[in-house]
Scaffold this motif. Structure first.
Motif, short mmCIF file in Angstrom:
data_model
loop_
_atom_site.label_atom_id
_atom_site.label_comp_id
_atom_site.label_asym_id
_atom_site.label_seq_id
_atom_site.Cartn_x
_atom_site.Cartn_y
_atom_site.Cartn_z
N LEU A 1 8.33 15.54 6.44
CA LEU A 1 9.75 15.20 6.49
C LEU A 1 10.25 14.63 5.17
CD1 LEU A 1 9.85 13.66 10.09
CD2 LEU A 1 10.60 15.95 9.38
N SER A 2 9.43 13.82 4.52
CA SER A 2 9.81 13.24 3.22
C SER A 2 9.97 14.33 2.16
CB SER A 2 8.77 12.22 2.76
OG SER A 2 8.70 11.14 3.65
N GLY A 3 9.07 15.30 2.18
CA GLY A 3 9.17 16.42 1.24
C GLY A 3 10.44 17.21 1.46
N GLY A 4 10.77 17.46 2.73
CA GLY A 4 12.01 18.16 3.05
C GLY A 4 13.23 17.37 2.62
N LEU A 5 13.19 16.06 2.82
CA LEU A 5 14.30 15.21 2.40
C LEU A 5 14.46 15.20 0.89
CD1 LEU A 5 16.55 13.19 3.04
CD2 LEU A 5 14.80 11.38 3.11
N MET A 6 13.36 15.17 0.18
CA MET A 6 13.41 15.19 -1.29
C MET A 6 14.00 16.51 -1.78
SD MET A 6 13.02 13.46 -3.95
CE MET A 6 12.71 13.54 -5.69
N ALA A 7 13.63 17.60 -1.15
CA ALA A 7 14.20 18.91 -1.52
C ALA A 7 15.72 18.89 -1.35
CB ALA A 7 13.57 20.02 -0.69
N TRP A 8 16.17 18.31 -0.25
CA TRP A 8 17.61 18.24 0.01
C TRP A 8 18.30 17.35 -1.01
CZ3 TRP A 8 20.75 14.11 1.75
CH2 TRP A 8 22.06 14.49 2.07
N SER B 1 7.81 18.68 -14.82
CA SER B 1 6.98 17.49 -14.60
C SER B 1 7.76 16.37 -13.96
CB SER B 1 6.38 17.02 -15.93
OG SER B 1 5.49 17.98 -16.42
N ASN B 2 9.03 16.21 -14.37
CA ASN B 2 9.84 15.15 -13.76
C ASN B 2 10.02 15.38 -12.27
OD1 ASN B 2 10.13 13.79 -16.17
ND2 ASN B 2 12.14 14.65 -16.63
N CYS B 3 10.28 16.63 -11.89
CA CYS B 3 10.42 16.96 -10.48
C CYS B 3 9.13 16.65 -9.73
CB CYS B 3 10.79 18.44 -10.32
SG CYS B 3 10.95 18.95 -8.60
N PHE B 4 8.00 17.01 -10.33
CA PHE B 4 6.70 16.76 -9.69
C PHE B 4 6.47 15.27 -9.48
CE2 PHE B 4 2.19 15.70 -10.29
CZ PHE B 4 1.68 16.24 -9.13
N PHE B 5 6.67 14.46 -10.52
CA PHE B 5 6.42 13.03 -10.40
C PHE B 5 7.41 12.35 -9.46
CE2 PHE B 5 3.95 13.43 -14.44
CZ PHE B 5 2.74 13.03 -13.90
N LEU B 6 8.68 12.72 -9.53
CA LEU B 6 9.67 12.12 -8.63
C LEU B 6 9.37 12.50 -7.18
CD1 LEU B 6 13.04 12.60 -10.56
CD2 LEU B 6 11.90 10.44 -10.00
N PHE C 1 8.37 9.87 -4.36
CA PHE C 1 9.24 9.78 -3.19
C PHE C 1 8.46 10.02 -1.90
CE2 PHE C 1 12.13 11.43 0.01
CZ PHE C 1 13.15 10.49 -0.02
N ILE C 2 7.63 11.06 -1.88
CA ILE C 2 6.86 11.38 -0.68
C ILE C 2 5.94 10.23 -0.32
CG2 ILE C 2 5.02 12.86 0.25
CD1 ILE C 2 6.34 15.17 -1.41
N SER C 3 5.23 9.70 -1.31
CA SER C 3 4.28 8.62 -1.05
C SER C 3 4.99 7.38 -0.51
CB SER C 3 3.50 8.28 -2.32
OG SER C 3 2.47 7.37 -2.03
N ILE C 4 6.09 7.00 -1.14
CA ILE C 4 6.78 5.77 -0.72
C ILE C 4 7.55 5.98 0.58
CG2 ILE C 4 8.58 4.12 -1.35
CD1 ILE C 4 7.65 4.45 -4.27
N ALA C 5 8.33 7.04 0.68
CA ALA C 5 9.13 7.26 1.90
C ALA C 5 8.25 7.44 3.12
CB ALA C 5 10.05 8.47 1.71
N SER C 6 7.21 8.25 3.00
CA SER C 6 6.33 8.45 4.15
C SER C 6 5.52 7.18 4.43
CB SER C 6 5.41 9.65 3.95
OG SER C 6 4.63 9.50 2.80
N GLY C 7 5.20 6.44 3.38
CA GLY C 7 4.52 5.17 3.57
C GLY C 7 5.35 4.19 4.37
N ILE C 8 6.63 4.14 4.08
CA ILE C 8 7.52 3.25 4.84
C ILE C 8 7.59 3.68 6.30
CG2 ILE C 8 9.94 2.55 5.13
CD1 ILE C 8 10.12 2.57 2.01
N ALA D 1 0.82 -1.22 0.00
CA ALA D 1 0.00 0.00 0.00
C ALA D 1 0.85 1.26 0.00
CB ALA D 1 -0.95 0.01 1.20
N ILE D 2 2.14 1.15 0.33
CA ILE D 2 3.00 2.34 0.31
C ILE D 2 3.04 2.97 -1.08
CG2 ILE D 2 4.46 1.56 2.23
CD1 ILE D 2 6.64 0.93 0.12
N PHE D 3 2.69 2.22 -2.12
CA PHE D 3 2.71 2.74 -3.48
C PHE D 3 1.42 3.47 -3.86
CE2 PHE D 3 5.67 -0.86 -3.51
CZ PHE D 3 6.81 -0.21 -3.93
#
Length: 191
Positions: free
Chosen positions: A172-179, A84-89, A93-100, A51-53
């Motif tokens: 936190l996942s969004g912040g990590l992705m920005a970094w 668009s690539n930034c948006f999809f990545l 990332f947010i969905s999977i990382a925060s899901g985990i 479901a993390i996906f």
């Protein structure tokens, strides 16, 4: 660096397309009597790990989806301005990382909803401004913080129906992705 064409149609298509996909999933879920929600994210359940996906695309009601649709669109478009690539990545990332994170540490409940993405986009935009320090990133972050400062209340446990763990993990996942994206950006020499 921001996409040079702020009005780039593909950016708009990406966000609106994903929003349309969420609405389509919701209509199917509604026709099935919300049976799809049983496949949401349940922490520490091996049967629900996948479901993390997709957990962030399921919603419990029309009100739930509608409440998430407007900030998802606005914040998503601000992320998509970078392309668009930034948006999809970032979304993936947010969905999977925060899901985990929620799967590992969340309370036992079914966690669903795009609010995880909303908090993730918020975290991404504010963090990206911190790393970039460009005028446009700082202006966007300031507007986002002023407009969506009420999100802070969703980071604390206040009701059983709200996944504050998902909100916090998304932020936190969004912040990590920005970094991560900032670290991959080649530096420019300042004159």
């Amino acid at each position: 660096m921001l996409n040079s064409k702020v009005t780039n149609i593909s950016c708009w298509k990406s966000v609106i397309g994903l929003l349309g996909f969420m609405w389509l999933i919701h209509l199917v879920n509604l026709l099935l009597g919300y049976q799809l929600n049983q496949f949401g994210l349940v922490p520490r359940s091996i049967n629900h790990f996948t479901a993390i996906f997709y957990w962030s695309f399921l919603h419990g009601s029309f009100d739930h989806l509608l409440t998430n649709s407007i900030p998802f669109t606005i914040l998503g478009l601000l992320v998509a301005v970078r392309g668009s690539n930034c948006f999809f990545l970032t979304t993936l990332f947010i969905s999977i990382a925060s899901g985990i994170v929620v799967w590992l540490f969340g309370r036992t409940a079914i966690h669903i909803g795009a609010s995880v993405l909303i908090y993730g986009y918020f975290g991404f935009l504010v963090s990206r401004a911190w790393f970039d320090r460009s005028p446009i990133s700082l202006i966007i972050a300031l507007i986002v913080v002023i407009t969506y400062s009420g999100l802070i209340f969703g980071l604390f446990p206040n009701t059983q129906q709200v996944s504050w763990e998902g909100h916090l993990a998304g932020l936190l996942s969004g912040g990590l992705m920005a970094w991560l994206l900032y670290k991959q950006t080649p530096t420019k020499k300042q004159l």
